[in-house]
Design a protein around this motif. Structure first.
Motif, mmCIF file in Angstrom:
data_model
loop_
_atom_site.group_PDB
_atom_site.id
_atom_site.type_symbol
_atom_site.label_atom_id
_atom_site.label_comp_id
_atom_site.label_asym_id
_atom_site.label_seq_id
_atom_site.Cartn_x
_atom_site.Cartn_y
_atom_site.Cartn_z
ATOM 1 N N PRO A 138 -10.281 5.603 0.649
ATOM 2 C CA PRO A 138 -11.430 4.986 -0.015
ATOM 3 C C PRO A 138 -11.269 4.908 -1.535
ATOM 4 N N ASP A 139 -10.503 5.829 -2.114
ATOM 5 C CA ASP A 139 -10.354 5.839 -3.568
ATOM 6 C C ASP A 139 -9.265 4.887 -4.058
ATOM 7 N N GLY A 140 -8.705 4.079 -3.161
ATOM 8 C CA GLY A 140 -7.649 3.151 -3.560
ATOM 9 C C GLY A 140 -6.258 3.706 -3.381
ATOM 10 N N LEU B 73 -1.952 10.375 -1.375
ATOM 11 C CA LEU B 73 -1.211 9.972 -2.564
ATOM 12 C C LEU B 73 -2.021 8.944 -3.334
ATOM 13 N N PRO B 74 -2.123 9.104 -4.654
ATOM 14 C CA PRO B 74 -2.768 8.050 -5.454
ATOM 15 C C PRO B 74 -1.817 6.861 -5.581
ATOM 16 N N ALA B 75 -2.361 5.689 -5.807
ATOM 17 C CA ALA B 75 -1.543 4.499 -6.011
ATOM 18 C C ALA B 75 -1.246 4.323 -7.501
ATOM 19 N N PRO B 76 -0.052 3.804 -7.830
ATOM 20 C CA PRO B 76 1.054 3.426 -6.956
ATOM 21 C C PRO B 76 1.814 4.658 -6.458
ATOM 22 N N THR C 241 4.133 -3.790 -13.720
ATOM 23 C CA THR C 241 3.244 -3.060 -12.819
ATOM 24 C C THR C 241 3.944 -2.804 -11.494
ATOM 25 N N TRP C 242 3.857 -1.566 -11.011
ATOM 26 C CA TRP C 242 4.462 -1.219 -9.736
ATOM 27 C C TRP C 242 3.617 -1.742 -8.584
ATOM 28 N N PRO C 243 4.225 -2.030 -7.432
ATOM 29 C CA PRO C 243 3.416 -2.311 -6.243
ATOM 30 C C PRO C 243 2.519 -1.116 -5.941
ATOM 31 N N SER C 244 1.425 -1.365 -5.270
ATOM 32 C CA SER C 244 0.523 -0.270 -4.923
ATOM 33 C C SER C 244 1.219 0.752 -4.024
ATOM 34 N N LEU C 245 2.189 0.275 -3.225
ATOM 35 C CA LEU C 245 2.908 1.173 -2.326
ATOM 36 C C LEU C 245 4.329 0.660 -2.137
ATOM 37 N N LEU D 112 6.871 8.227 -9.547
ATOM 38 C CA LEU D 112 5.831 7.824 -8.612
ATOM 39 C C LEU D 112 5.488 8.998 -7.689
ATOM 40 N N PRO D 113 4.233 9.191 -7.331
ATOM 41 C CA PRO D 113 3.885 10.203 -6.320
ATOM 42 C C PRO D 113 4.651 9.918 -5.036
#
Length: 269
Positions: free
Chosen positions: A157-159, A176-179, A115-119, A144-145
């Motif tokens: 708010p959407d994570g 940008l969406p996560a990750p 799993t990638w870090p969220s950012l 990744l975005p």
């Protein structure tokens, strides 16, 4: 939430560069006599990661140091700012500035349980040999975005993430969406904080072990540098001391108390 920041040391501009033993200046990046420090872009990326943790957005911050990771002073400077983990990935001389090598070998340090870090944050230029393309290359290689040259990052708010950056005519906001991966440019709003004196003293007691990757290996080889606190630094293990006397006497006693573990370490070495 996990946030990671990729840092590349640059040659300290305040110190003279040593002449390589081979007399070939191309060998300079591999010379252990070169002193490294964080670039302004590295500092901005690290500060944003720490700010997000301060705000309760991130539960952990991992710092990955690449170029100059063998420089213990650089690692201690990063550790003094209290990321949760400090790791090193020192590229072989022939791979310095090669984003393809970094894409292959850094992924293993960043991903946890696949799993990638969220950012993932990185300076807009990754080290002395980068022309500003490394961040975009990594985002494409890792799928990744990506957004470049951000000045501020805040959670959505959407994570996902909202990034602010200065455009040619107007400031702009990107989502940008996560990750996700973002490159960071320096700005007065993300100037790196100064470490607390107690954290500097603690970082000087840390021990670092490093393995050099084999760039010729077909399998991803990882050079890992982990910062480990010495046993003497465990909470409650050292007796408390009450300082008395004049301000000057207390300052002298405090300095001696802080230096004692380092002096003992040097004595045993």
């Amino acid at each position: 939430m996990h946030i990671a920041v990729l840092l590349a040391g640059v040659a300290d501009p305040k110190k003279l560069l040593p002449k390589p033993a081979s007399s070939n200046w191309r060998d300079l990046p591999a010379d252990t006599a070169v002193s490294y420090k964080l670039s302004p872009f590295d500092e901005a990326a690290l500060e944003i990661a720490l700010k997000l943790r301060d705000q309760g957005v991130a539960t952990r911050v991992t710092a990955i140091v690449t170029d100059g990771a063998y420089d213990v002073t650089l690692l201690r400077a990063v550790a003094a700012l209290k990321p949760d983990t400090v790791r090193g990935l020192n590229p072989p001389q022939a791979q310095r500035g090669n984003p393809a090598w970094l894409a292959t070998h850094a992924a293993g340090l960043l991903r946890e349980d696949d799993t990638w870090p969220s950012l993932v944050l990185i300076g807009r230029e990754h080290g002395d040999l980068d022309d500003g393309m490394t961040a975009a290359y990594l985002a494409d290689a890792w799928q990744l975005p990506y957004a470049g040259q951000a000045l501020q990052v805040r959670p959505s708010p959407d994570g996902g993430w909202t990034l602010l950056r200065s455009g040619a005519l107007n400031d702009e906001s990107l989502h940008l969406p996560a990750p996700a991966l973002a490159s960071i440019s320096n700005d007065k709003s993300n100037r790196l904080r100064h470490p607390l004196m107690k954290n500097v003293a603690l970082a000087k007691q840390m021990t670092f072990s490093q393995a050099v990757p084999d760039g010729a290996s077909p399998a991803p080889a990882i050079a890992l540098t982990d910062a480990a606190l010495p046993q003497t630094a465990a909470r409650g293990e050292n007796a408390c001391r009450m300082l008395s006397g004049s301000v000057e006497e207390q300052a002298t006693a405090l300095a001696a108390y802080l230096r004692a573990p380092l002096a003992q370490e040097n004595h045993h070495a």
